[in-house]
Design an enzyme around this catalytic site. Structure first.
Site, mmCIF file in Angstrom:
data_model
loop_
_atom_site.group_PDB
_atom_site.id
_atom_site.type_symbol
_atom_site.label_atom_id
_atom_site.label_comp_id
_atom_site.label_asym_id
_atom_site.label_seq_id
_atom_site.Cartn_x
_atom_site.Cartn_y
_atom_site.Cartn_z
ATOM 1 N N GLY A 13 39.400 30.090 66.270
ATOM 2 C CA GLY A 13 40.290 31.182 65.893
ATOM 3 C C GLY A 13 40.327 32.292 66.911
ATOM 4 O O GLY A 13 40.416 33.473 66.567
ATOM 5 N N SER A 15 42.589 32.978 69.263
ATOM 6 C CA SER A 15 43.883 33.333 69.853
ATOM 7 C C SER A 15 44.298 34.770 69.538
ATOM 8 O O SER A 15 45.203 35.314 70.180
ATOM 9 C CB SER A 15 44.973 32.362 69.382
ATOM 10 O OG SER A 15 45.100 32.395 67.974
ATOM 11 N N ARG A 16 43.632 35.392 68.552
ATOM 12 C CA ARG A 16 44.003 36.770 68.175
ATOM 13 C C ARG A 16 42.854 37.402 67.382
ATOM 14 O O ARG A 16 41.853 36.767 67.085
ATOM 15 C CB ARG A 16 45.274 36.762 67.325
ATOM 16 C CG ARG A 16 45.142 35.984 66.026
ATOM 17 C CD ARG A 16 46.387 36.121 65.162
ATOM 18 N NE ARG A 16 47.535 35.452 65.750
ATOM 19 C CZ ARG A 16 47.934 34.220 65.408
ATOM 20 N NH1 ARG A 16 47.272 33.524 64.505
ATOM 21 N NH2 ARG A 16 48.995 33.687 65.971
ATOM 22 N N ASP A 70 42.214 22.096 65.436
ATOM 23 C CA ASP A 70 42.245 22.290 63.986
ATOM 24 C C ASP A 70 40.839 21.979 63.487
ATOM 25 O O ASP A 70 40.388 20.828 63.583
ATOM 26 C CB ASP A 70 43.267 21.353 63.347
ATOM 27 C CG ASP A 70 43.432 21.576 61.850
ATOM 28 O OD1 ASP A 70 42.485 22.099 61.212
ATOM 29 O OD2 ASP A 70 44.485 21.216 61.300
ATOM 30 N N TYR A 164 38.212 32.332 47.184
ATOM 31 C CA TYR A 164 37.947 32.867 48.520
ATOM 32 C C TYR A 164 36.463 33.195 48.695
ATOM 33 O O TYR A 164 35.863 32.870 49.729
ATOM 34 C CB TYR A 164 38.781 34.128 48.761
ATOM 35 C CG TYR A 164 38.448 34.847 50.044
ATOM 36 C CD1 TYR A 164 38.694 34.260 51.282
ATOM 37 C CD2 TYR A 164 37.877 36.124 50.033
ATOM 38 C CE1 TYR A 164 38.385 34.919 52.468
ATOM 39 C CE2 TYR A 164 37.571 36.788 51.210
ATOM 40 C CZ TYR A 164 37.823 36.177 52.428
ATOM 41 O OH TYR A 164 37.508 36.830 53.594
#
Length: 274
Positions: A13, A15-16, A70, A164
């Protein structure tokens, strides 16, 4: 150790958001960063791709390897670890940052969303850790750092969004178990979590700009992660760190740089699970 120069970090994760912030902090030391994420084309609401992240990392002084990953796919993760090790000569650090969120109650959570959170958060953390460990066990100061909360098993954290919470606590259970399992082998396994909500594009999509202003910047987690990852792996494992506690221990006394202008410390929004 005070620098990550020459170290190879595999960041899911990345990329940002928080993952990219951690990558950029390590890049300033001259680290090698594997940008392991799915985003190859710009998202309409979320800035950043694996390629734009790689450009920013190299501009900051690091080496970057953008890989389409992924974390739900075992063969993809295994191949990415091998490619990273071949490119950089090994893997020193795994950052389990990739995560899915849905702050919904039991009746409002479709099973497809439940499955997604557990596949990315819990299973993805377990899978990436499992596939990284053969490389980490050969590294001189190996670390796994998982972006997950302390195990405060209280009703108030489960009642509003049980699915969550279970998925995030599953990540923390990986930390608890693997820290004990690999302590004697010198692999540090720790968790890191923010004291307050953190300002990311994803947070903006969920909550809106006013909420976002009252969040700390992701650089606080990046600096805290750097402080952890430069510690001796043999003596720093099994911890559920909170970002500002780590930085205070490292001598930071002024946290204003992590706040948006005009926002007081008392106005910051506390994060979940703390």
């Amino acid at each position: 150790m005070t620098t990550l120069k020459g170290k190879t970090l595999f960041i899911t994760g990345a990329s940002r958001g928080i993952g990219l912030a951690i990558a950029l902090r390590a890049a300033r030391d001259g680290a090698n960063i594997v940008v392991a994420a799915k985003t190859t084309a710009p998202h309409p609401k979320l800035a950043g791709t694996i390629y734009s992240a790689a450009e920013a990392i190299e501009a900051a002084g690091g080496q970057a390897l953008p890989l389409v990953v992924d974390v739900r796919e075992e063969a993809v993760v295994e191949a990415a670890m091998a490619q990273a090790a071949e490119r950089f000569g090994g893997i020193d650090i795994l950052i389990n940052n990739a995560s899915a969120i849905s702050l919904t109650g039991t009746l409002e959570t479709p099973m497809k969303r439940f499955d997604l959170m557990h596949q990315i958060n819990l299973r993805g953390t377990y899978l990436c850790s499992q596939k990284a460990l053969p490389y980490l066990l050969k590294a001189p100061n190996p670390h796994i750092l998982t972006m997950s909360p302390p195990l405060n098993v209280e009703e108030r954290w489960f009642a509003p969004h049980a699915a969550y919470t279970m998925a995030k606590f599953g990540m923390s259970l990986c930390v608890l178990g693997m820290a004990g399992e690999f302590r004697d082998k010198g692999v540090a396994v720790n968790a890191l979590w923010p004291r307050t909500a953190v300002d990311t594009d994803a947070m903006n999509v969920i909550t809106g700009p006013d909420f976002r202003r009252r969040c700390r910047k992701p650089e606080i987690l990046a600096d805290a992660a750097h402080a952890i990852l430069t510690r001796d792996s043999k003596s720093c494992t099994g911890n559920f760190f909170i970002d500002d506690d780590v930085l205070r221990e490292a001598g930071v006394t002024d946290f204003a740089i992590y706040r948006h202008e005009g926002v007081a410390e008392k106005d910051l929004i506390p994060d979940f699970f703390v």
